[in-house]
Design an enzyme around this catalytic site. Structure first.
Site, PDB file in Angstrom:
ATOM      1  CE1 TYR A 111      -0.666  -0.788  11.994  1.00 28.01           C
ATOM      2  CE2 TYR A 111      -0.869   0.747  10.159  1.00 28.01           C
ATOM      3  CZ  TYR A 111      -1.396   0.299  11.291  1.00 28.01           C
ATOM      4  OH  TYR A 111      -2.686   0.479  11.784  1.00 28.01           O
ATOM      5  CG  HIS A 122      -0.132  -8.312  10.069  1.00 30.74           C
ATOM      6  ND1 HIS A 122      -0.304  -9.554   9.800  1.00 30.74           N
ATOM      7  CD2 HIS A 122      -1.431  -7.750  10.123  1.00 30.74           C
ATOM      8  CE1 HIS A 122      -1.512  -9.977   9.742  1.00 30.74           C
ATOM      9  NE2 HIS A 122      -2.402  -8.795   9.902  1.00 30.74           N
ATOM     10  CE1 TYR A 141      -3.333   0.959   7.236  1.00 27.03           C
ATOM     11  CE2 TYR A 141      -4.893   1.762   5.651  1.00 27.03           C
ATOM     12  CZ  TYR A 141      -3.606   2.078   6.674  1.00 27.03           C
ATOM     13  OH  TYR A 141      -3.591   3.046   6.994  1.00 27.03           O
ATOM     14  CG  ASN A 195      -9.143 -11.164   8.657  1.00 28.31           C
ATOM     15  OD1 ASN A 195      -9.789 -12.339   8.491  1.00 28.31           O
ATOM     16  ND2 ASN A 195      -9.133 -10.756   9.778  1.00 28.31           N
TER      17      ASN A 195
END
Length: 186
Positions: free
Chosen positions: A14, A19, A64, A112
Site C-alpha cells: 500500500y 489511500h 489498516y 472509514n
C-alpha cells in the site's frame, strides 16, 4: 503536547497508494526533521520529539485504515493529549488531486478511517487535513481506485499537496489551528 496522525494502510503493498497519502505526509515530516518512527505501541508506529520546547508525536496507525481509531484513541489517552491538540491527515475523494482543505470538525463523509477515529475519540471535533485524490474518471470500483497509485500525470499535484500539508503541520506547531486554516485554505 500535539499529535499529528497520518492515516493509511501498513505494508509495502500500500506504500504509494492514494489511500496512504496521510502516511506520505508523516514520511515528509520525518524526512524534513530527520526523525524516525522509533516506537511501536498502541497499534501504531510513532515518534515523540520536541519542537521549540513543545512535545510532538507523529503517528502512523498500523491497524489498516478502517480501524485507525484503535491506534489514535489509546495513544492520545496514554499521553493525555487534548483532542484539540490532535491533527488527522487523510485522503479525500471529493477534493481534486493537489488540493488540501483544513477543518476543525466535521463528519466522516463516508471515510472509514475518520469514522473509526470519531468512534474512538468520542467526538467529531478534532483538527483535520483532507488531501484531495479526486474521483475515478473511468468505471472502476472506489476501493480499487483508492488502493491504486497516482498515475504519472497526477504525481506532481500529489507531491505538491503532500508538501503543503507538511507545511501546514509545521505551521500548526507554532500557531493556533484556526490561523493555519485561514492561511492554507485561501
Amino acid at each position: 503536547m500535539k499529535c499529528i496522525v497520518g492515516l493509511g494502510n501498513p505494508g509495502r503493498k500500500y506504500k504509494k497508494t492514494r489511500h496512504n497519502i496521510g502516511f506520505m505526509v508523516i514520511d515528509e515530516l520525518l524526512s524534513r526533521y530527520k526523525w524516525k518512527l522509533n516506537k511501536t505501541k498502541f497499534n501504531g508506529n510513532y515518534t515523540l520529539e520536541n519542537v521549540d520546547g513543545e512535545k510532538v508525536i507523529l503517528l502512523q496507525p498500523q491497524t489498516y485504515m478502517n480501524l485507525s481509531g484503535e491506534a489514535i484513541g489509546p495513544l492520545i489517552d496514554f499521553y493525555n493529549i487534548d483532542v484539540k491538540d490532535t491533527l488527522v491527515i487523510y485522503d479525500d475523494l471529493d477534493l481534486p488531486t493537489g488540493k488540501i482543505r483544513l477543518r476543525q470538525k466535521g463528519g466522516h463523509g463516508g471515510h472509514n478511517g475518520i469514522r473509526s477515529t470519531i468512534d474512538h475519540l468520542g467526538t467529531k471535533e478534532f483538527n483535520r487535513i483532507r488531501i484531495g485524490i479526486g474521483r475515478p474518471t473511468t468505471p472502476i470500483p472506489v476501493v480499487d481506485y483508492v488502493l491504486g497509485k497516482f498515475p504519472k500525470h497526477q504525481q506532481e499535484d500529489a507531491s505538491k499537496s503532500i508538501n503543503n500539508a507538511a507545511d501546514a503541520c509545521i505551521a500548526w506547531m507554532e500557531k493556533p489551528f484556526n490561523e493555519v486554516m485561514n492561511e492554507f485554505n485561501s
